[in-house]
Design a protein around this motif. Structure first.
Motif, PDB file in Angstrom:
ATOM      1  N   ARG A 164      32.850  -0.126  23.371  1.00 40.98           N
ATOM      2  CA  ARG A 164      33.888   0.653  22.672  1.00 40.98           C
ATOM      3  C   ARG A 164      33.781   2.138  22.917  1.00 40.98           C
ATOM      4  O   ARG A 164      34.774   2.814  23.168  1.00 40.98           O
ATOM      5  CB  ARG A 164      33.809   0.382  21.174  1.00 40.98           C
ATOM      6  CG  ARG A 164      34.247  -0.998  20.807  1.00 40.98           C
ATOM      7  CD  ARG A 164      34.253  -1.242  19.338  1.00 40.98           C
ATOM      8  NE  ARG A 164      34.740  -2.589  19.109  1.00 40.98           N
ATOM      9  CZ  ARG A 164      36.022  -2.914  19.070  1.00 40.98           C
ATOM     10  NH1 ARG A 164      36.946  -1.999  19.189  1.00 40.98           N
ATOM     11  NH2 ARG A 164      36.388  -4.167  18.890  1.00 40.98           N
ATOM     12  N   ARG A 165      32.565   2.639  22.830  1.00 44.34           N
ATOM     13  CA  ARG A 165      32.413   4.091  22.951  1.00 44.34           C
ATOM     14  C   ARG A 165      32.826   4.584  24.334  1.00 44.34           C
ATOM     15  O   ARG A 165      33.366   5.677  24.477  1.00 44.34           O
ATOM     16  CB  ARG A 165      30.962   4.484  22.679  1.00 44.34           C
ATOM     17  CG  ARG A 165      30.661   4.530  21.197  1.00 44.34           C
ATOM     18  CD  ARG A 165      29.290   5.062  20.919  1.00 44.34           C
ATOM     19  NE  ARG A 165      29.047   5.025  19.492  1.00 44.34           N
ATOM     20  CZ  ARG A 165      29.485   5.949  18.641  1.00 44.34           C
ATOM     21  NH1 ARG A 165      30.167   6.992  19.074  1.00 44.34           N
ATOM     22  NH2 ARG A 165      29.233   5.837  17.357  1.00 44.34           N
ATOM     23  N   ARG A 185      36.532   5.061  24.632  1.00 39.38           N
ATOM     24  CA  ARG A 185      37.168   5.984  23.696  1.00 39.38           C
ATOM     25  C   ARG A 185      37.802   7.178  24.420  1.00 39.38           C
ATOM     26  O   ARG A 185      38.923   7.577  24.113  1.00 39.38           O
ATOM     27  CB  ARG A 185      36.084   6.479  22.742  1.00 39.38           C
ATOM     28  CG  ARG A 185      36.578   7.240  21.566  1.00 39.38           C
ATOM     29  CD  ARG A 185      35.361   7.723  20.813  1.00 39.38           C
ATOM     30  NE  ARG A 185      35.623   8.007  19.438  1.00 39.38           N
ATOM     31  CZ  ARG A 185      34.684   8.351  18.578  1.00 39.38           C
ATOM     32  NH1 ARG A 185      33.424   8.415  18.971  1.00 39.38           N
ATOM     33  NH2 ARG A 185      34.999   8.633  17.339  1.00 39.38           N
ATOM     34  N   TYR A 222      44.519   0.957  27.744  1.00 37.15           N
ATOM     35  CA  TYR A 222      43.472   1.985  27.617  1.00 37.15           C
ATOM     36  C   TYR A 222      43.315   2.737  28.934  1.00 37.15           C
ATOM     37  O   TYR A 222      43.112   3.940  28.965  1.00 37.15           O
ATOM     38  CB  TYR A 222      42.124   1.351  27.264  1.00 37.15           C
ATOM     39  CG  TYR A 222      42.031   0.769  25.869  1.00 37.15           C
ATOM     40  CD1 TYR A 222      42.738   1.323  24.808  1.00 37.15           C
ATOM     41  CD2 TYR A 222      41.212  -0.327  25.612  1.00 37.15           C
ATOM     42  CE1 TYR A 222      42.645   0.784  23.535  1.00 37.15           C
ATOM     43  CE2 TYR A 222      41.108  -0.858  24.342  1.00 37.15           C
ATOM     44  CZ  TYR A 222      41.831  -0.309  23.307  1.00 37.15           C
ATOM     45  OH  TYR A 222      41.735  -0.834  22.049  1.00 37.15           O
ATOM     46  N   TYR A 276      40.434  -4.626  17.374  1.00 36.47           N
ATOM     47  CA  TYR A 276      40.482  -3.314  16.710  1.00 36.47           C
ATOM     48  C   TYR A 276      40.667  -2.212  17.750  1.00 36.47           C
ATOM     49  O   TYR A 276      39.863  -2.078  18.675  1.00 36.47           O
ATOM     50  CB  TYR A 276      39.214  -3.065  15.884  1.00 36.47           C
ATOM     51  CG  TYR A 276      39.506  -2.055  14.810  1.00 36.47           C
ATOM     52  CD1 TYR A 276      39.812  -2.458  13.521  1.00 36.47           C
ATOM     53  CD2 TYR A 276      39.572  -0.697  15.098  1.00 36.47           C
ATOM     54  CE1 TYR A 276      40.153  -1.537  12.549  1.00 36.47           C
ATOM     55  CE2 TYR A 276      39.917   0.230  14.139  1.00 36.47           C
ATOM     56  CZ  TYR A 276      40.207  -0.197  12.868  1.00 36.47           C
ATOM     57  OH  TYR A 276      40.570   0.721  11.912  1.00 36.47           O
ATOM     58  N   PRO A 277      41.721  -1.401  17.622  1.00 29.86           N
ATOM     59  CA  PRO A 277      42.012  -0.414  18.676  1.00 29.86           C
ATOM     60  C   PRO A 277      40.938   0.669  18.760  1.00 29.86           C
ATOM     61  O   PRO A 277      40.497   1.197  17.740  1.00 29.86           O
ATOM     62  CB  PRO A 277      43.343   0.199  18.233  1.00 29.86           C
ATOM     63  CG  PRO A 277      43.875  -0.689  17.183  1.00 29.86           C
ATOM     64  CD  PRO A 277      42.717  -1.346  16.537  1.00 29.86           C
ATOM     65  N   VAL A 278      40.549   0.938  19.960  1.00 25.94           N
ATOM     66  CA  VAL A 278      39.502   1.930  20.203  1.00 25.94           C
ATOM     67  C   VAL A 278      40.070   3.349  20.054  1.00 25.94           C
ATOM     68  O   VAL A 278      39.440   4.232  19.472  1.00 25.94           O
ATOM     69  CB  VAL A 278      38.923   1.733  21.617  1.00 25.94           C
ATOM     70  CG1 VAL A 278      37.977   2.858  21.989  1.00 25.94           C
ATOM     71  CG2 VAL A 278      38.218   0.393  21.710  1.00 25.94           C
ATOM     72  N   ARG A 279      41.267   3.527  20.572  1.00 25.37           N
ATOM     73  CA  ARG A 279      41.857   4.877  20.609  1.00 25.37           C
ATOM     74  C   ARG A 279      42.610   5.182  19.317  1.00 25.37           C
ATOM     75  O   ARG A 279      43.088   4.268  18.637  1.00 25.37           O
ATOM     76  CB  ARG A 279      42.829   4.970  21.782  1.00 25.37           C
ATOM     77  CG  ARG A 279      42.226   4.646  23.133  1.00 25.37           C
ATOM     78  CD  ARG A 279      41.759   5.927  23.806  1.00 25.37           C
ATOM     79  NE  ARG A 279      41.080   5.632  25.056  1.00 25.37           N
ATOM     80  CZ  ARG A 279      41.698   5.442  26.221  1.00 25.37           C
ATOM     81  NH1 ARG A 279      43.015   5.492  26.280  1.00 25.37           N
ATOM     82  NH2 ARG A 279      41.002   5.207  27.312  1.00 25.37           N
ATOM     83  N   ARG A 303      39.159  -0.065   7.955  1.00 20.91           N
ATOM     84  CA  ARG A 303      38.307   0.272   9.104  1.00 20.91           C
ATOM     85  C   ARG A 303      36.836   0.293   8.685  1.00 20.91           C
ATOM     86  O   ARG A 303      35.971  -0.237   9.374  1.00 20.91           O
ATOM     87  CB  ARG A 303      38.708   1.637   9.660  1.00 20.91           C
ATOM     88  CG  ARG A 303      37.845   2.053  10.848  1.00 20.91           C
ATOM     89  CD  ARG A 303      38.002   3.516  11.145  1.00 20.91           C
ATOM     90  NE  ARG A 303      39.354   3.824  11.566  1.00 20.91           N
ATOM     91  CZ  ARG A 303      39.891   5.044  11.496  1.00 20.91           C
ATOM     92  NH1 ARG A 303      39.201   6.042  11.007  1.00 20.91           N
ATOM     93  NH2 ARG A 303      41.117   5.261  11.915  1.00 20.91           N
ATOM     94  N   GLY A 329      36.316   1.888  16.192  1.00 23.20           N
ATOM     95  CA  GLY A 329      37.536   2.357  16.854  1.00 23.20           C
ATOM     96  C   GLY A 329      38.221   3.415  16.020  1.00 23.20           C
ATOM     97  O   GLY A 329      38.006   3.510  14.812  1.00 23.20           O
ATOM     98  N   ASP A 330      39.041   4.200  16.697  1.00 20.43           N
ATOM     99  CA  ASP A 330      39.785   5.255  15.991  1.00 20.43           C
ATOM    100  C   ASP A 330      41.171   4.766  15.577  1.00 20.43           C
ATOM    101  O   ASP A 330      41.915   5.499  14.927  1.00 20.43           O
ATOM    102  CB  ASP A 330      39.930   6.489  16.898  1.00 20.43           C
ATOM    103  CG  ASP A 330      38.578   7.147  17.148  1.00 20.43           C
ATOM    104  OD1 ASP A 330      37.725   7.072  16.246  1.00 20.43           O
ATOM    105  OD2 ASP A 330      38.375   7.704  18.248  1.00 20.43           O
TER     106      ASP A 330
END
Lengths: 411, 602
Positions: free
Chosen positions: A166-167, A170, A277, A295-298, A369, A397-398
């Motif tokens: 995930r990171r 991002r 992405y 779960y959306p990362v961005r 979240r 995720g953000d």
């Protein structure tokens, strides 16, 4: 439906191999050989490699048997990263280095796989022997205890699975298609009625395209051109759309071009979300079956969960029910009800608002979240799905769950 | 009057023969039903109880238990299971021998069934082939594939060898005793063609005992989607000429052994009448009585494991149709009784005039089930489904039947031979559309009455359901056929040939190997096993020695030691006493001597 939620990230990559770092001409280069036959994992692999190279101030080198010009994802050129083209002697040398690393990794993997297989069989054999009623009772008990121990040792600890990076996804990588391919795709798109002056929304909804009919009309009323891409189960034209899914002129390059030039993507598959992405397209993922994988990362990402239904009682459950360990481990008694057209429309409206007026996160979305991140951390050691798709060092995720669902879940 | 023994896999098969069995009992025949598996799936045992209550001439019971049933065999194949089979079977040598033979029989039958799906006729039946492959221990799969790839001649030769092995497998004495004890004039079997089915043993028993045997083909897909009839019984009772062709071409049954009776299971639909008015029915199920409705009939788990998304897409497409007739149609969804759970995820309230009926948690064997089902067929304007026998029932009731060739169901439509009967037999009962658009167009036409399906339905019913005439009940023909077969003189008992007897020792060695390989373990386990077994038995010997030492030797040593101690103690005590006594005596003597000396001194 399996007894456990799909945990297919590690399956996307045959042998997950981190890039190897070498020096070429005095500069560090991260070398990776992406598996181009598996389109599903390719976008994540490329994005993770580019971001890692950038973080390590290195160049990136993709070793593929496919010419980048023949594969649109490989043809994407990052603007702030140097891509080393491996050809000639240096290419052969890099391939050799990669293969050696792969052989080493395969040997390690193979050994651990073989050792696990041996332990499982050993456990079964001990159990089998322990089933012999002629043996003394205490000895049979001892054999069973040893069998249990062997089986426990054979199990892959959920924490040891390949984590979804995930990171590394991002940060955005600004990549574009080479001008020749861009011109070709642009011309085809225009021929199909996709006007570059009109903002586009890409729809890649395969399971229930009918729920997007009202969305199309709504978007069309706001001046969007809606383009449907992907493999469609049946060629159902949705009103006010350009249906590339059933078009003979559809190519992977055209799909990627449409996606990269779109304002946002509406999809119901993780693969499409991952490609978004790479192209930095805001995405709305519909009907995710668990809160971790989708779960959306961005921060420009949104997702909705299918409504879980208890198959024994018919009772609908809240999304929070999917954060319980027992539900994640055994989903045989859990069915999923797809989002209705009204729910999809609400999510698309939120997406539109976010893309045009800036994103805002409601308290319910923040709470959800936090709950997902906390549940993922707590279960990572026990549940493979949480270990694989869950938080990456605390980061889930953000993005956010659609507001209508998050607020409903919070209440 | 005849005695008929009817061996069924489980009581659920009663529903295919309920009327015919009552007819046989009514004609004075004694009918004994024996179930190989007695389970109450979908309340099937209630059917058996109902049948017994209906006539004293019908009795139900269990067939003899197998020492290694197909279910046990398949359970042993599960590599992911953490529980393994016993190292040694309970019972004596006889049980072990029977177990080995049954393992071999199941292995051979599963191989034959898998081999069948590698025939060119099943080239598109990927899912059926996968299902057969999954049941087979993995060690055999590459061998069978290699044989199949080698060509038709090799395939046939391999199948002949397997059939020879099947012949060499002796029948179970318990099974023989059971059949002999029933003294039947006719032995009926159904379905016999399940993958690896052990019902073959009954055919072999009947042959050995000189009892006439017949296979009753239960349903329209039985001869094409399941296993082979591996040992041909004296007769095969089928529905129609299409099945007769299948029995001859795909199973090698001689044509003169095939009896065509029609589909007795559907007799009730020909005479049925609606139980209430259309308005009352629509109100009961929650549909608008002023609008025509289409009935969606759900399919089985194998055909449509994930049917709800398709049904939702389909309903949405109807509602979205430009044709007002179709857009406003009511929709009644009837889940398949064995695949009903998934329908809980469908929420009919999101569309107007859509309902699910009967309720998902209803009793599939309840008294009103048939009545409600008939009403839903009768009052519908059209029936839509993927691939299910409900489409045949709709055809009998005279409703237009439609389907959509959906990509997610390709395995159960283009991938099965029996689906072709629906769409092509005698002009086809079912109108199949390639896309939802085409389907909506077809549906609009039939609902508006622009296309009358009655002639096509009648033609199909005449050829597929009631080949002896539309007005001739198949149940009556079936009962007549059974009576004729039961009256025929019994065939001469046929024991095993000398070559079979000679081959038996080799076959037994294969049986032992099959029993071991049925565990489906990696091959390296087998050479390792003797060493492990030896180590375990050495451990057991040490354990026993230790136990024997603890329980028998140690107490004896202890007793001996105590005895010795006591003896030592006692002897020491006696010596001490004697010593003391001697000392006392000595002292006394000394004292006497001293006093004597003193007396003598002046």
């Amino acid at each position: 439906m399996g007894s456990e939620l799909k945990t297919h990230y590690s399956k996307l990559l045959d042998v997950h191999l981190d890039p190897i770092r070498v020096n070429v001409g005095g500069r560090p280069v991260l070398v990776v050989m992406p598996d181009v036959s598996r389109i599903e994992g390719l976008s994540v692999e490329l994005l993770a490699t580019y971001n890692r190279a950038r973080a390590e101030h290195a160049d990136a080198c993709l070793l593929t048997s496919v010419e980048p010009s023949h594969h649109p994802l490989l043809a994407l050129e990052p603007s702030d990263l140097r891509i080393v083209h491996a050809d000639g002697v240096s290419g052969a040398w890099l391939r050799l280095l990669w293969r050696m690393a792969a052989v080493e990794r395969r040997a390690v993997d193979g050994w651990s796989r073989a050792s696990r297989a041996f332990r499982v069989e050993w456990s079964r054999e001990l159990r089998r022997q322990g089933g012999d009623e002629r043996l003394p009772l205490e000895l049979r008990g001892w054999l069973r205890a040893r069998a249990r121990r062997s089986l426990a040792k054979a199990a892959v600890p959920p924490g040891a699975t390949t984590r979804f990076p995930r990171r590394l996804l991002r940060d955005r990588v600004h990549a574009s298609l080479p001008s020749g391919m861009l011109a070709e795709a642009s011309a085809t798109a225009r021929a199909l009625g996709i006007d570059p002056a009109v903002p586009t929304v890409t729809v890649d909804v395969r399971r229930r395209p009918d729920t997007c009919a009202s969305v199309s009309s709504w978007l069309a009323n706001r001046g969007y051109c809606v383009v449907r891409v992907g493999e469609a189960p049946d060629p159902v034209p949705v009103r006010a759309t350009i249906d590339l899914a059933s078009s003979r002129q559809r190519t992977p390059l055209l799909d990627l071009f449409v996606l990269s030039t779109s304002r946002f993507l509406v999809c119901d598959s993780l693969e499409a979300q991952h490609v978004a992405y790479l192209t930095n397209t805001p995405s709305l993922l519909l009907n995710a079956h668990d809160p971790f994988s989708g779960y959306p990362v961005r921060d420009d990402g949104l997702f909705t969960l299918s409504t879980p239904v208890d198959l024994d009682t018919g009772q609908t459950l809240t999304p929070d029910a999917l954060l319980h360990e027992a539900r994640l481990k055994d989903v045989r008694d859990c069915g999923f009800r797809d989002n209705t057209a009204a729910e999809v429309l609400a999510a698309v409206q939120e997406m539109h608002d976010g893309v045009t007026a800036g994103w805002s996160t409601s308290p319910g979305q923040i709470r959800f979240r936090d709950r997902v991140a906390a549940a993922g951390e707590a279960m990572a050691a026990r549940v493979a799905a949480a270990a694989e798709w869950g938080p990456d060092a605390g980061f889930i995720g953000d993005g956010r769950l659609a507001r209508w669902q998050a607020e409903g879940s919070a209440s | 009057m005849s005695r008929i023994l009817f061996v069924m896999l489980h009581p659920g098969f009663i529903r295919y023969y309920e009327g015919a069995l009552e007819g046989l009992a009514g004609a004075g025949h004694e009918v004994r039903l024996a179930f190989e598996v007695s389970h109450d799936k979908l309340g099937a045992n209630a059917l058996a109880r109902r049948l017994e209550a209906a006539s004293p001439r019908i009795t139900c019971g269990d067939a003899p238990t197998r020492s290694d049933s197909v279910r046990d065999f398949l359970a042993r194949l599960d590599r992911s299971a953490t529980r393994s089979g016993l190292a040694r079977q309970r019972g004596g040598r006889r049980e072990a021998r029977e177990h080995a033979w049954e393992s071999l029989a199941t292995t051979v039958r599963l191989i034959l069934d898998y081999l069948r799906f590698l025939e060119p006729a099943f080239a598109r039946a990927d899912k059926l082939r996968d299902r057969a492959e999954k049941r087979l221990p993995r060690v055999y799969v590459p061998v069978v594939r290699a044989v199949a790839a080698a060509g038709g001649r090799t395939r046939r030769a391999f199948a002949a060898v397997l059939r020879a092995v099947e012949r060499a497998i002796p029948t179970s004495p318990a099974l023989e005793a059971f059949v002999r004890g029933q003294r039947p004039d006719l032995l009926l079997l159904t379905p016999l063609i399940e993958l690896g089915s052990q019902q073959v043993d009954y055919v072999k028993c009947a042959r050995r005992l000189g009892i006439r045997s017949a296979l009753c083909v239960a349903s329209w897909d039985n001869l094409t989607s399941k296993g082979l009839i591996r040992v041909i019984p004296d007769h095969v009772i089928v529905w129609n000429d299409v099945q007769k062709t299948e029995a001859v071409a795909l199973h090698g049954v001689p044509p003169d052994r095939v009896v065509v009776t029609g589909a007795q299971v559907f007799d009730r639909w020909f005479d049925a009448r609606p139980s209430r008015s259309r308005e009352a029915f629509c109100r009961a199920v929650g549909l608008d009585p002023d609008r025509p409705f289409v009935l969606y009939v759900g399919s089985s788990t194998f055909v449509a494991p994930d049917e709800v998304p398709f049904a939702e897409r389909w309903i949405a497409r109807l509602r979205d149709s430009g044709d007002p007739t179709v857009a406003s149609l009511g929709v009644l969804v009837r889940p398949h009784p064995a695949n009903a759970r998934q329908w809980r995820t469908l929420d009919p309230r999101i569309w107007p005039n859509v309902a699910i009926w009967p309720p998902i948690d209803g009793d599939p064997n309840g008294p009103d089930v048939h009545r409600d089902y008939f009403d839903s067929l009768f009052y519908s304007s059209a029936v839509v489904g993927i691939n299910t026998s409900a489409q045949l029932e709709a055809g009998i009731v005279g409703r237009p039947v439609l389907t959509v060739r959906a990509p997610e169901f390709a395995h159960s439509q283009a991938g099965t031979l029996h689906f072709q009967h629906l769409v092509s037999a005698d002009g086809g009962l079912v109108q199949a559309a390639a896309t939802l658009d085409e389907h909506v167009e077809q549906l609009g036409r039939v609902v508006r009455g622009e296309r009358d399906p009655s002639e096509a339905n009648r033609r199909f019913v005449r050829s597929f359901i009631r080949p002896h005439g539309e007005d001739v009940a198949a149940g009556g023909v079936f009962v007549g056929a059974i009576e004729t077969l039961a009256r025929m003189p019994p065939p001469a008992p046929r024991g095993p040939s000398w070559s079979t007897v000679l081959a038996r020792p080799f076959a037994y060695a294969a049986a032992k190997a099959a029993g071991v390989l049925a565990e489906d373990r990696p091959l390296w386990v087998y050479p390792l096993r003797p060493a492990v077994t030896a180590a375990v038995w050495m451990g057991a010997t040490v354990f026993w020695a230790r136990t024997a030492m603890r329980e028998h030797v140690r107490p004896r040593i202890k007793r001996l030691r105590r005895g010795a101690q006591r003896a030592r103690h006692e002897s020491a005590h006696a010596v001490e006493k004697r010593w003391k006594r001697a000392r006392r005596r000595a002292r006394r003597a000394l004292a006497i001597a001293n006093s004597a000396v003193r007396r003598e001194q002046p």
